[in-house]
Design a protein around this motif. Sequence first.
Motif, short mmCIF file in Angstrom:
data_model
loop_
_atom_site.label_atom_id
_atom_site.label_comp_id
_atom_site.label_asym_id
_atom_site.label_seq_id
_atom_site.Cartn_x
_atom_site.Cartn_y
_atom_site.Cartn_z
N ASP A 58 0.82 -1.22 0.00
CA ASP A 58 0.00 0.00 0.00
C ASP A 58 0.85 1.26 0.00
O ASP A 58 0.43 2.30 -0.48
N LEU A 113 -6.67 -2.54 0.13
CA LEU A 113 -5.81 -3.48 -0.58
C LEU A 113 -5.89 -4.82 0.13
O LEU A 113 -5.51 -4.94 1.29
N LEU A 118 -6.60 -4.10 -5.38
CA LEU A 118 -6.88 -2.77 -4.88
C LEU A 118 -8.34 -2.45 -5.19
O LEU A 118 -8.74 -2.46 -6.35
#
Length: 153
Positions: A58, A113, A118
């Motif tokens: 992330d 995520l 995502l």
Amino acid sequence: MRQYDFAPLYRSTVGFDRLFSMLDNLAQPETQSYPPYNIERTGENAYRITMAVAGFADSELSIESRENVLTVKGEKTDETEGKSELLYRGIAGRAFERRFQLAEYVEVKGASLRNGLLHIDLVRVIPEAMKPRKIEIAAADNANAKQIGANAA
């Protein structure tokens, strides 16, 4: 595909330049295929974009929404340097930038995520002034109504 010249329309219209630039962008072929993504409708005014970003953390992803354009960027940092020798790279880790044109009043609600996917949740928030409203019809007061008649001559 045919190319259309919108220059004459630019000269004779005011405030439609964003529409014409969107039409120009549609005429250009999309060559980018990485990363793959899905767009789904999850409710009446809710949407979700799901992108396959396996191998990205992330911290290596950024999401930005500006002027009805959603931009998702991914840039891999090389953290395995010095740890081992890579013999074959089958997992794509190349940098990417994907843009999505958002409709008016569509806002990013959140992102997550999970399992290399995502998820970007979008919601369309229509302002109160733009929502349809019911207008009550007042009943006519028959006691005060006058009838207009033809004059007899």
